[in-house]
Write an enzyme that holds these catalytic residues in place. Sequence first.
Site, short mmCIF file in Angstrom:
data_model
loop_
_atom_site.label_atom_id
_atom_site.label_comp_id
_atom_site.label_asym_id
_atom_site.label_seq_id
_atom_site.Cartn_x
_atom_site.Cartn_y
_atom_site.Cartn_z
N HIS A 80 33.53 46.01 -2.22
CA HIS A 80 34.74 46.33 -1.57
C HIS A 80 36.00 46.69 -2.34
O HIS A 80 37.09 46.57 -1.82
CB HIS A 80 35.05 45.27 -0.71
CG HIS A 80 34.00 44.88 0.38
ND1 HIS A 80 33.88 43.60 0.93
CD2 HIS A 80 32.95 45.69 0.95
CE1 HIS A 80 32.68 43.87 1.76
NE2 HIS A 80 32.22 44.79 1.72
N CYS B 74 51.93 60.06 -5.13
CA CYS B 74 50.97 60.46 -6.07
C CYS B 74 51.82 61.38 -6.94
O CYS B 74 52.51 62.40 -6.31
CB CYS B 74 49.83 61.17 -5.30
SG CYS B 74 48.97 62.20 -6.18
N SER C 265 31.22 34.24 4.69
CA SER C 265 30.90 33.89 6.37
C SER C 265 29.80 35.05 6.61
O SER C 265 29.17 34.71 7.59
CB SER C 265 32.14 34.04 7.12
OG SER C 265 32.74 35.57 7.14
C1 BV8 Z 1 30.84 50.55 6.65
C2 BV8 Z 1 38.44 45.11 1.40
C3 BV8 Z 1 29.97 52.55 7.00
C4 BV8 Z 1 39.63 45.23 2.16
C5 BV8 Z 1 36.69 44.52 3.02
C6 BV8 Z 1 32.44 48.85 14.40
C7 BV8 Z 1 33.41 49.98 13.92
C8 BV8 Z 1 33.27 50.16 12.56
C9 BV8 Z 1 32.56 49.69 11.68
C10 BV8 Z 1 31.80 48.62 12.20
C11 BV8 Z 1 31.79 48.13 13.43
N1 BV8 Z 1 30.88 47.03 13.59
C12 BV8 Z 1 30.61 46.62 12.25
C13 BV8 Z 1 31.08 47.76 11.46
C14 BV8 Z 1 30.81 47.86 9.95
C15 BV8 Z 1 31.89 47.06 9.46
C16 BV8 Z 1 31.79 45.64 9.57
O1 BV8 Z 1 30.78 44.93 9.08
N2 BV8 Z 1 32.72 45.04 10.42
C17 BV8 Z 1 32.69 43.37 10.72
C18 BV8 Z 1 34.04 43.06 11.04
C19 BV8 Z 1 31.74 43.36 12.00
N3 BV8 Z 1 31.81 47.20 7.98
C20 BV8 Z 1 32.38 48.34 7.35
O2 BV8 Z 1 33.31 49.01 8.14
C21 BV8 Z 1 32.12 48.57 6.14
N4 BV8 Z 1 31.87 49.85 5.92
O3 BV8 Z 1 30.10 49.99 7.33
O4 BV8 Z 1 30.53 51.94 6.33
C22 BV8 Z 1 30.60 53.06 8.32
C23 BV8 Z 1 31.46 54.28 8.21
C24 BV8 Z 1 32.16 54.57 9.21
C25 BV8 Z 1 32.07 54.04 10.36
C26 BV8 Z 1 31.16 52.90 10.49
C27 BV8 Z 1 30.29 52.47 9.68
C28 BV8 Z 1 33.29 48.29 5.14
C29 BV8 Z 1 33.50 46.80 5.01
C30 BV8 Z 1 34.43 46.33 4.08
C31 BV8 Z 1 35.76 46.08 4.49
N5 BV8 Z 1 36.57 45.71 3.48
N6 BV8 Z 1 37.63 43.95 2.09
C32 BV8 Z 1 40.76 44.23 1.88
O5 BV8 Z 1 40.07 42.98 1.15
O6 BV8 Z 1 41.69 44.03 2.49
S1 BV8 Z 1 35.90 43.14 3.89
C33 BV8 Z 1 37.00 41.74 3.69
O7 BV8 Z 1 36.44 40.97 4.58
C34 BV8 Z 1 36.44 40.90 2.26
O8 BV8 Z 1 36.21 41.73 1.41
C35 BV8 Z 1 35.20 40.19 2.62
O9 BV8 Z 1 34.34 41.03 2.48
C36 BV8 Z 1 35.20 40.19 4.19
C37 BV8 Z 1 35.64 38.65 4.60
O10 BV8 Z 1 34.32 38.09 4.34
P1 BV8 Z 1 34.14 36.68 3.44
O11 BV8 Z 1 34.42 37.30 1.82
O12 BV8 Z 1 32.93 36.15 3.46
O13 BV8 Z 1 35.56 35.82 3.83
P2 BV8 Z 1 35.64 35.22 5.10
O14 BV8 Z 1 37.12 34.77 5.11
O15 BV8 Z 1 35.12 35.84 6.04
O16 BV8 Z 1 34.87 33.87 4.82
C38 BV8 Z 1 35.18 32.88 3.70
C39 BV8 Z 1 33.91 31.82 3.87
O17 BV8 Z 1 34.41 31.02 2.55
C40 BV8 Z 1 33.92 30.81 5.08
O18 BV8 Z 1 32.50 30.88 5.54
C41 BV8 Z 1 34.45 29.76 4.52
O19 BV8 Z 1 33.61 28.63 5.14
C42 BV8 Z 1 34.24 29.78 3.19
N7 BV8 Z 1 35.03 28.93 2.28
C43 BV8 Z 1 36.39 28.53 2.36
N8 BV8 Z 1 36.61 27.64 1.44
C44 BV8 Z 1 35.59 27.53 0.55
C45 BV8 Z 1 34.70 28.24 0.90
N9 BV8 Z 1 33.41 28.38 0.49
C46 BV8 Z 1 33.12 27.69 -0.64
N10 BV8 Z 1 34.08 27.04 -1.41
C47 BV8 Z 1 35.44 27.02 -0.71
N11 BV8 Z 1 36.32 26.12 -1.09
ZN ZN Z 2 47.53 62.85 -4.40
#
Ligand code: BV8
Ligand code: ZN
Length: 249
Positions: free
Chosen positions: A116, A152, A194
């Site tokens: 990402h 830019c 997650s």
């Molecule tokens: C794509 C960078 C093709 C930015 C991030 C409808 C419309 C459009 C798109 C979609 C749609 N439905 C689905 C999609 C696809 C979409 C998607 O998946 N949406 C989800 C919400 C359903 N994905 C995309 O859009 C991707 N691109 O598909 O391109 C496309 C093209 C055009 C149109 C459609 C599709 C792009 C996805 C990338 C987004 N960018 N990050 C930024 O950081 O601001 S994602 C961002 O959220 C993070 O990088 C990370 O990946 C994600 C969060 O996930 P986690 O890392 O798992 O974090 P989270 O908080 O969820 O969980 C933490 C976990 O840790 C928990 O389980 C917790 O229990 C645990 N934890 C807590 N403490 C601890 C622990 N574990 C261990 N030890 C601890 N101490």
């Molecule tokens: Zn530019």
Amino acid sequence: MRFNPRLLASARHIVVFTGAGVSAESGIATFRDKLTGLWERFDPAELASAEGFRRDPALIWGWYEMRRAGIAQAQPNPAHLAIAELAQRVPKLTLVTQNVDDLHERAGSADVLHLHGQLDAARCFDCARPAGAVLELPEGAGDGKRIEPPLCSACGGPLRPGVVWFGENLPEQALSQAFLAAADCDLLLSIGTSGVVQPAAMIPGVALEAGARVVHINPQVTGAGHAREFALAGKAGELLPQLLREAFG
Ligand code: BV8
Ligand code: ZN
């Protein structure tokens, strides 16, 4: 059935797949954590999007600069350090992260696959020209305020953070290398994710399909439905050092 830590020592190729949870013990909020301040009323998916940026560049740039300031003050935690140590102890380790922070690198990990993007790699929103060096954090970046994005030097467009926003494609190279590694490994550790965001969330399944064992490390026990799938409930910063002690003595 309990996961036998000795499998870490006998693995040929380990894939470590991390999410925001691996940085939680460094004090970095995960995406599950509630947003605060200016951003309280938004869903992260709205803020982490090109539409959000177009609508209010200063709100989004301010959010990322606040996060960048928090990361700059944070330190890698024992989970990041254990992952870097594991890479020294096994024949092959591929580190794939969804995180945009540089804590894996600061813990000593190399060749990190950032699915990402990376917060430090700002580029022009219009012409995509990289901002070159990592930008100085502006005064008050950590205060949680709106900050006008710098412009830019080539076209005058606003800079954007070098992360992948929702609706944007993931970096081709990193994604295909991650899939190849998952298909080749004999053990995949899925740490602090997650498993909601696609297509990154497919990585553990690819490893499972290909015959590897998959271990989820997360305080929230995630589904470990498959015979070769294990769930270790707990914090990465505690479980990983323990796993390495049990595996390597
Ligand atoms: C794509 C960078 C093709 C930015 C991030 C409808 C419309 C459009 C798109 C979609 C749609 N439905 C689905 C999609 C696809 C979409 C998607 O998946 N949406 C989800 C919400 C359903 N994905 C995309 O859009 C991707 N691109 O598909 O391109 C496309 C093209 C055009 C149109 C459609 C599709 C792009 C996805 C990338 C987004 N960018 N990050 C930024 O950081 O601001 S994602 C961002 O959220 C993070 O990088 C990370 O990946 C994600 C969060 O996930 P986690 O890392 O798992 O974090 P989270 O908080 O969820 O969980 C933490 C976990 O840790 C928990 O389980 C917790 O229990 C645990 N934890 C807590 N403490 C601890 C622990 N574990 C261990 N030890 C601890 N101490
Ligand atoms: Zn530019």
